[in-house]
Design a protein around this motif. Structure first.
Motif, short mmCIF file in Angstrom:
data_model
loop_
_atom_site.label_atom_id
_atom_site.label_comp_id
_atom_site.label_asym_id
_atom_site.label_seq_id
_atom_site.Cartn_x
_atom_site.Cartn_y
_atom_site.Cartn_z
N ARG A 1 36.42 27.22 38.37
CA ARG A 1 37.08 28.18 39.27
C ARG A 1 36.20 28.61 40.45
O ARG A 1 36.47 29.63 41.08
CB ARG A 1 37.56 29.41 38.49
CG ARG A 1 38.64 29.06 37.47
CD ARG A 1 39.17 30.28 36.75
NE ARG A 1 40.17 29.85 35.76
CZ ARG A 1 41.47 29.85 35.98
NH1 ARG A 1 41.95 30.26 37.14
NH2 ARG A 1 42.30 29.43 35.05
N GLU B 1 38.23 28.94 43.69
CA GLU B 1 38.99 30.16 43.94
C GLU B 1 38.11 31.20 44.64
O GLU B 1 38.54 31.87 45.58
CB GLU B 1 39.50 30.75 42.62
CG GLU B 1 40.50 29.85 41.92
CD GLU B 1 40.99 30.42 40.59
OE1 GLU B 1 40.59 31.56 40.23
OE2 GLU B 1 41.75 29.71 39.90
N TYR B 2 36.88 31.31 44.17
CA TYR B 2 36.00 32.34 44.74
C TYR B 2 35.52 31.99 46.14
O TYR B 2 35.48 32.86 47.02
CB TYR B 2 34.84 32.62 43.78
CG TYR B 2 35.32 33.39 42.57
CD1 TYR B 2 35.37 34.78 42.59
CD2 TYR B 2 35.83 32.73 41.46
CE1 TYR B 2 35.87 35.50 41.51
CE2 TYR B 2 36.34 33.43 40.38
CZ TYR B 2 36.35 34.82 40.40
OH TYR B 2 36.86 35.52 39.35
N ALA C 1 38.42 32.62 48.50
CA ALA C 1 38.60 34.05 48.81
C ALA C 1 37.53 34.51 49.80
O ALA C 1 37.80 35.27 50.72
CB ALA C 1 38.52 34.86 47.53
N TYR C 2 36.32 34.00 49.61
CA TYR C 2 35.22 34.36 50.51
C TYR C 2 35.49 33.83 51.92
O TYR C 2 35.39 34.57 52.91
CB TYR C 2 33.91 33.80 49.95
CG TYR C 2 32.74 33.78 50.89
CD1 TYR C 2 32.42 34.90 51.65
CD2 TYR C 2 31.95 32.63 51.01
CE1 TYR C 2 31.33 34.88 52.51
CE2 TYR C 2 30.87 32.62 51.86
CZ TYR C 2 30.56 33.73 52.62
OH TYR C 2 29.49 33.71 53.48
N LEU D 1 33.34 39.66 47.82
CA LEU D 1 33.96 39.46 46.52
C LEU D 1 33.65 40.51 45.47
O LEU D 1 34.33 40.60 44.46
CB LEU D 1 33.55 38.09 45.97
CG LEU D 1 33.85 36.87 46.86
CD1 LEU D 1 33.34 35.61 46.20
CD2 LEU D 1 35.34 36.75 47.13
N LYS D 2 32.62 41.31 45.70
CA LYS D 2 32.21 42.22 44.62
C LYS D 2 33.14 43.43 44.53
O LYS D 2 33.44 44.07 45.52
CB LYS D 2 30.77 42.68 44.84
CG LYS D 2 30.23 43.42 43.63
CD LYS D 2 28.73 43.44 43.58
CE LYS D 2 28.25 44.33 42.45
NZ LYS D 2 28.46 43.75 41.13
N ILE E 1 40.54 39.65 44.39
CA ILE E 1 40.46 38.55 45.34
C ILE E 1 41.82 37.85 45.41
O ILE E 1 42.58 37.87 44.46
CB ILE E 1 39.37 37.52 44.95
CG1 ILE E 1 39.68 36.88 43.60
CG2 ILE E 1 38.00 38.15 44.94
CD1 ILE E 1 38.95 35.58 43.40
N PRO F 1 42.71 34.27 46.28
CA PRO F 1 42.42 32.90 46.69
C PRO F 1 43.70 32.13 47.03
O PRO F 1 44.77 32.49 46.55
CB PRO F 1 41.76 32.30 45.46
CG PRO F 1 42.26 33.10 44.32
CD PRO F 1 42.52 34.48 44.84
N ILE G 1 29.42 38.98 40.83
CA ILE G 1 30.80 39.36 41.17
C ILE G 1 31.74 39.14 39.98
O ILE G 1 32.94 39.15 40.12
CB ILE G 1 31.31 38.56 42.39
CG1 ILE G 1 31.14 37.06 42.14
CG2 ILE G 1 30.59 38.98 43.66
CD1 ILE G 1 31.87 36.18 43.15
N CYS H 1 32.61 36.51 38.40
CA CYS H 1 33.56 35.41 38.58
C CYS H 1 33.64 34.56 37.31
O CYS H 1 34.54 33.77 37.14
CB CYS H 1 33.17 34.54 39.77
SG CYS H 1 31.62 33.64 39.55
N THR I 1 26.94 33.43 44.06
CA THR I 1 26.23 34.49 44.79
C THR I 1 24.73 34.47 44.50
O THR I 1 24.01 35.38 44.90
CB THR I 1 26.78 35.88 44.42
OG1 THR I 1 26.62 36.07 43.01
CG2 THR I 1 28.25 36.01 44.78
#
Lengths: 140, 501
Positions: free
Chosen positions: A15, A18-19, A22-23, A35-36, A40, A42, B20, B22, B62
């Motif tokens: 995944r 996805e992140y 989104a970023y 993202l934190k 999100i 995506p 984050i 994830c 990250t």
């Protein structure tokens, strides 16, 4: 125009796509700020039923159902890329219902969002392609 | 409950500012180190099972993770080091032989690092490899003693069954079973595209890889796994494995859990049974017996393929090599004690054998003294780490080198040395389909090709610097080497002068 393809054989359902998606679409320069501690949205999603998994994003159909169904004229297709103009989108979500791939979702502003091949941001290679650790997502 | 003496060796450090949640680390860890707690909404890590493979660190988007050594300290003791104590605890708990993977991490001298390469200045010109032709191609075979000419004075090619390599590098033996299908496929694709060879190891050749036969060396080891007519015919050369640098004198043991469907078919043994390679070949108890096997294999392949004999570097290597050179084999492969393994008893890996640099030098010297160096080609392996090591090996007398650990590193291996656990997070040393798919041969082969291509460029640069334009002219050219910080005895064995001499 190039399209994003997935090679399900190599999807690891990590995944990451996805992140990074989104970023890429957050407008933030820093991935942590982007993202934190925030939901999100995506434009690519990993589908996984336990047996098979792959990332799904807009297919940029030849004859897009979303475009036909759009009541506000927000969806257009040019150079092979289907795009949504969020200023025109009224958030009726007809496109979400009509997309056969489930590739359209609701963005943070309540308007419909979908993969636009990172044309508006990073430029060049889409982020999901760049960061896929196993070359499961390719852009050709 | 008895006291658990085990202590985590590594500690996962998570930067909460950057994490984050994830959960990529959680999904990628086969050792189940990372977990997401729905209650606290945070990731937690259990360092106890961490093997420091760096998969989570590499994939964390990250860069919130790092793995450090556990700084929990036992009381300082130069004799009873912490690792010595921990090993002892482990055996007191298990009653078993300690197992390890990959080459020995112990601080033995690395002679490559104590040898310096020459370069031309003023009196003889160096060569610019970007402007002038540079030959890195080598041919491995028995070499003719004399030049023969036909009636019209043309040279007659008497070289038979040579292995021709575009660079003096081959991927050494790693069996299908010890490494994954995708790792083998990456090696096969890369070998074909590079014009070099990869080696099946002792586990047979998967049906899918017969198409890469022209770039495959098929191995015949003491277990004879997967050896039959088609297998021998498929390869470009046949290698008899007498020993392995990481575990000289002992056999192999691939646990039943790794003998899954295709591995069982390829090895030709029942699913789930342990694949045990005996320590000796039960038909070889002398050089004469070895000669019989060499010729049996030549006979079986109709004298169309060279036969390689692979041995571990041990104390009397020179005499053994001399015997092999007379056994009819075409190539000797010497595996030094720092060579890798999928699993070996720790004490053997860390204490048995000798460095390949010394083995190579003494074998080359001995064969030359006996006038039989041309009867056989010499390939060395056992921790060749870069192109400079290759240049030094060739100058010490090697025809080519074998790389395996280096090749695995190119495929993503981080040398966590946990191959024997079968849970390789990089999809290399595992048969778990979920993990195997993590290595896409398309990207893996490209990385291998990149590595060898880069090394080829560097070899050319170094040769050019010495004013040498072909590998042939570098081979055994020990005057191009100088030792640094070596004793007289070491220099004598290596057959090189000290820097300044």
């Amino acid at each position: 125009m190039k399209k994003i393809y997935v090679q399900e054989e190599w999807c690891l359902k990590c995944r990451l796509c996805e992140y990074v998606c989104a970023y890429a679409n957050s407008g933030c320069e820093n991935i942590v700020f982007a993202l934190k501690n925030r939901p999100i949205s995506p434009r690519i999603t990993v589908e996984d039923d336990g047996k098979i998994c792959f990332a799904v994003s807009c297919r940029h159909c030849d004859d897009p159902s979303c475009l036909k169904g759009c009541i506000s004229g927000a969806i257009s297709k040019a150079d092979g890329v289907v795009r949504i103009d969020k200023n025109k989108c009224v958030g009726c979500l007809t496109c979400v219902l009509s997309c056969p791939y489930g590739a359209i979702s609701v963005g943070p502003e309540g308007t419909a969002t979908k993969c636009e091949l990172c044309i508006g941001n990073a430029g060049g290679t889409p982020m999901c392609v760049r960061f896929c650790p196993n070359r499961a997502i390719i852009c050709e | 409950m008895p006291i658990n003496y085990e202590d985590n060796i590594y500690e996962v450090i998570r930067n909460r500012e950057r994490c984050i949640n994830c959960r990529v680390c959680e999904r990628q860890c086969a050792n189940l180190v990372h977990k997401y707690s729905a209650e606290t909404g945070e990731m937690v890590s259990d360092s106890m099972t961490c093997v420091d493979c760096q998969r989570c660190v590499s994939l964390c988007p990250t860069k919130a993770l790092k793995i450090i050594k556990n700084i929990n300290t036992y009381r300082d003791n130069a004799n009873w080091s912490e690792s010595a104590i921990k090993s002892l605890y482990k055996q007191a708990e298990s009653g078993g032989v300690l197992l390890s993977s990959m080459g020995t991490p112990e601080p033995y001298p690395v002679y490559w690092d104590k040898i310096l390469i020459n370069a031309s200045q003023v009196t003889n010109p160096s060569i610019d490899p970007l402007r002038e032709p540079m030959e890195t191609r080598v041919s491995l075979s028995r070499r003719p003693q004399n030049v023969e000419r036909d009636g019209e004075g043309n040279i007659v090619n008497t070289i038979k069954n040579a292995l021709t390599l575009s660079v003096p590098i081959m991927f050494s033996a790693m069996s299908y079973g010890s490494i994954s299908y995708n790792a083998h496929k990456s090696l096969a694709i890369a070998a074909k595209k590079l014009g070099i060879f990869y080696n099946t190891g002792e586990g047979g050749l998967h049906r899918d890889f017969y198409e890469y036969g022209a770039n495959t060396i098929v191995q015949v080891a003491s277990g004879r796994f997967g050896v039959y007519k088609d297998y021998l015919d498929a390869g470009a050369a046949v290698e008899i494995k007498m020993g392995q640098g990481a575990k000289p004198g002992i056999g192999g043991h691939l646990p039943g859990e790794k003998i899954v469907d295709d591995v069982s078919k390829t090895r030709m043994i029942p699913k789930g049974t342990d694949a045990i390679s005996p320590a000796p070949h039960h038909d070889i108890y002398s050089i004469e017996d070895l000669r019989q096997l060499v010729f049996s294999l030549k006979e079986a392949t109709n004298y169309t393929k060279p036969v390689i004999v692979k041995i571990a570097a041990v104390h009397n290597i020179a005499a053994i090599a001399s015997g092999i050179a007379r056994s009819g084999a075409d190539i000797i492969a010497i595996d030094g004690f720092r060579g890798g393994t999928g699993a070996a008893p720790t004490r053997i890996r860390d204490n048995v054998g000798i460095p390949v640099e010394l083995a190579l030098a003494c074998v080359d010297t001995r064969l030359r003294e006996e006038g039989i160096r041309n009867d056989i080609a010499l390939v060395v392996g056992g921790s060749i780490r870069n192109s400079a090591d290759i240049v030094k090996a060739v100058a010490l007398g090697a025809d080519a080198v074998y790389i395996a650990t280096g090749a695995l590193l190119a495929l993503g291996c981080h040398l966590c040395r946990s191959c024997h656990l079968g849970k390789c997070n990089w999809g290399i040393a595992t048969q778990n389909p979920e993990l195997v798919k993590r290595l896409n041969p398309e990207t893996g082969s490209v990385r291998l090709i990149n590595l060898v291509t880069a090394w080829k460029h560097e070899i050319e640069e170094m040769m050019g610097g010495m004013g040498i334009n072909s590998i042939e002219a570098l081979r055994g050219n020990r005057l191009m080497l100088r030792g640094i910080g070596l004793t007289n005895k070491e220099l004598e064995i290596l057959g090189i002068y000290h820097a300044g001499e």
